[in-house]
Design an enzyme around this catalytic site. Structure first.
Site, PDB file in Angstrom:
ATOM      1  N   THR A  44       0.742  -1.207  -0.142  1.00 12.55           N
ATOM      2  CA  THR A  44      -0.368  -0.057  -0.242  1.00 12.55           C
ATOM      3  C   THR A  44       0.832   1.478  -0.156  1.00 12.55           C
ATOM      4  OG1 THR A  44      -0.089   0.430   2.342  1.00 12.55           O
ATOM      5  CG2 THR A  44      -1.658  -0.770   1.710  1.00 12.55           C
ATOM      6  N   ILE A 107       2.449  -1.312   5.488  1.00 15.37           N
ATOM      7  CA  ILE A 107       2.117  -0.004   5.202  1.00 15.37           C
ATOM      8  C   ILE A 107       3.433   0.895   5.385  1.00 15.37           C
ATOM      9  CG2 ILE A 107       2.012  -0.514   8.243  1.00 15.37           C
ATOM     10  CD1 ILE A 107      -0.317   1.532   7.767  1.00 15.37           C
ATOM     11  N   ILE A 138       6.132  -2.867   7.463  1.00 14.15           N
ATOM     12  CA  ILE A 138       6.789  -1.442   7.802  1.00 14.15           C
ATOM     13  C   ILE A 138       7.460   0.116   6.334  1.00 14.15           C
ATOM     14  CG2 ILE A 138       6.927   1.033   9.134  1.00 14.15           C
ATOM     15  CD1 ILE A 138       4.585  -0.927  10.512  1.00 14.15           C
ATOM     16  N   LYS A 139       6.861   0.086   6.040  1.00 13.70           N
ATOM     17  CA  LYS A 139       7.430   0.784   4.750  1.00 13.70           C
ATOM     18  C   LYS A 139       8.763   1.284   5.307  1.00 13.70           C
ATOM     19  CE  LYS A 139       5.846   0.449   0.466  1.00 13.70           C
ATOM     20  NZ  LYS A 139       4.523   0.698  -1.024  1.00 13.70           N
ATOM     21  N   ILE A 140       9.736   1.754   5.027  1.00 14.61           N
ATOM     22  CA  ILE A 140      10.362   2.971   5.134  1.00 14.61           C
ATOM     23  C   ILE A 140      11.817   2.455   4.504  1.00 14.61           C
ATOM     24  CG2 ILE A 140      12.781   3.435   6.668  1.00 14.61           C
ATOM     25  CD1 ILE A 140      11.854   1.719   8.837  1.00 14.61           C
TER      26      ILE A 140
END
Length: 364
Positions: A44, A107, A138-140
């Protein structure tokens, strides 16, 4: 079951959908894609959420409830998006239970923090805690400021999808950040087998930027190179990945139970209508990778995509030769990747502002 998508999955490519909405979850569409289209993951971003929230009434009740509680726009966004990701994680839980690395839902940390290490770490922790599912990622972003945040998150046992990677050089620093995080996690006594990561290497935007420069150069030699750089770039990235997993440093972590940070091909929707709409799927087939696709690309592949075997392994020399040709005709590759990252971060932030405006509209 789509035979073509199944063939892709059988070739070792994990098919992830680059889209999510509450409608997909509540109507059973996401579950159907898992059952019928070999989908084993979801990614996403704020643009996807903005589209979902503006198009659907399924968020209205939660928005009204949050407003009654006095929530501001940032709190409303946080609650809406983490709710969707949590529920998508539950839809994909059976996939995650049966797989060592799939069944994941990503996300993104707040994009306005792309150049803020401490803020990114805090956002990652808050999202991980709120979603509260072991199959979340977790998107970083792979900005210079994002790299230490990746290490810090992994060190605390937070599974990470590293996004916005354009160059092999930056990809190497991403892999180093992952290994450093695993080493710290090991020192912290964490179970390395529970930590997941993918590295999202962007594809189509590379061709878009380089093709624009080749068109401007205009020579026959330059024009003959159009549409070839993105796949070559990804093949060079994969060669760098193979080097890292062959290293003593990685082998020591693998022996302690660590999982490989799989290469993920992102931005695989074709931007140029002159190119095959399945180009960035067919030409990047290699076992042990992820391809996250917009639904349009997935449907195109289901209809007429071809699996021609491994198209990536052992092709680094050929890819390097193409990059040498690009340099020879006058393409400044260092500048290309600088522009792509700068634009990527700007788009990242702009999409967040669009999401904020969308949610403000929903809040009345």
């Amino acid at each position: 079951m789509s035979d073509r998508l199944k063939a892709l999955a059988d070739a070792g490519v994990s098919i992830w959908l680059d889209d999510l909405s509450r409608e997909r979850i509540e109507t059973g569409n996401l579950a159907d894609l898992v059952a019928e289209k070999s989908v084993v993951g979801v990614t996403t971003n704020p643009t996807i959420f903005a589209s979902a929230i503006s198009d659907g009434e399924r968020y209205d009740e939660q928005v009204r409830s949050l407003i009654k509680e006095g929530a501001d726009v940032d709190k409303v966004i946080f609650e809406l998006t983490t709710e969707d990701v949590r529920n998508a994680c539950d839809v994909l839980a059976t996939v995650a239970d049966g797989s060592s690395s799939d069944g994941r839902v990503s996300i993104e940390v707040e994009p306005i923090l792309a150049n803020d290490t401490d803020g990114t770490i805090a956002s990652a922790k808050a999202l991980w805690s709120a979603v509260d599912r072991p199959n979340a990622l977790i998107k970083i972003p792979a900005t210079l400021e994002g790299l230490p945040a990746i290490t810090a998150a992994i060190a605390e046992g937070i599974s990470v999808n590293v996004t916005l990677i354009f160059s092999t050089e930056r990809y190497r620093t991403v892999m180093h950040a992952y290994l450093s995080g695993l080493e710290q996690a090991k020192d912290n006594g964490l179970d390395l087998a529970q930590i997941q990561s993918v590295a999202s290497f962007f594809v189509s935007r590379v061709d878009t930027e380089i093709d624009k420069r080749l068109d401007a150069i205009g020579s026959d030699e330059a024009l003959a190179l159009r549409g070839k750089a993105a796949v070559a770039n990804a093949r060079l990235a994969y060669a760098a990945f193979e080097e890292v997993i062959a290293s003593d440093r990685w082998q020591a972590l693998a022996a302690a139970g660590a999982k490989q940070q799989r290469p993920l091909w992102a931005s695989t929707g074709v931007k140029n209508p002159d190119y095959s709409d399945t180009l960035y799927v067919t030409d990047l087939v290699v076992s042990g990778t992820v391809n996250t696709m917009p639904e349009k690309t997935m449907e195109a592949f289901a209809d007429h995509g071809e699996v021609k075997g491994d198209q990536v392994s052992g092709r680094a020399q050929e890819a390097k030769a193409l990059f040498d040709q690009l340099s020879e005709v006058g393409v400044d590759l260092d500048d290309v990747f600088l522009v792509l990252e700068t634009e990527g971060v700007d788009k990242f932030k702009k999409s967040w502002l669009e999401l904020v405006e969308t949610v403000k509209g929903q809040m009345g």
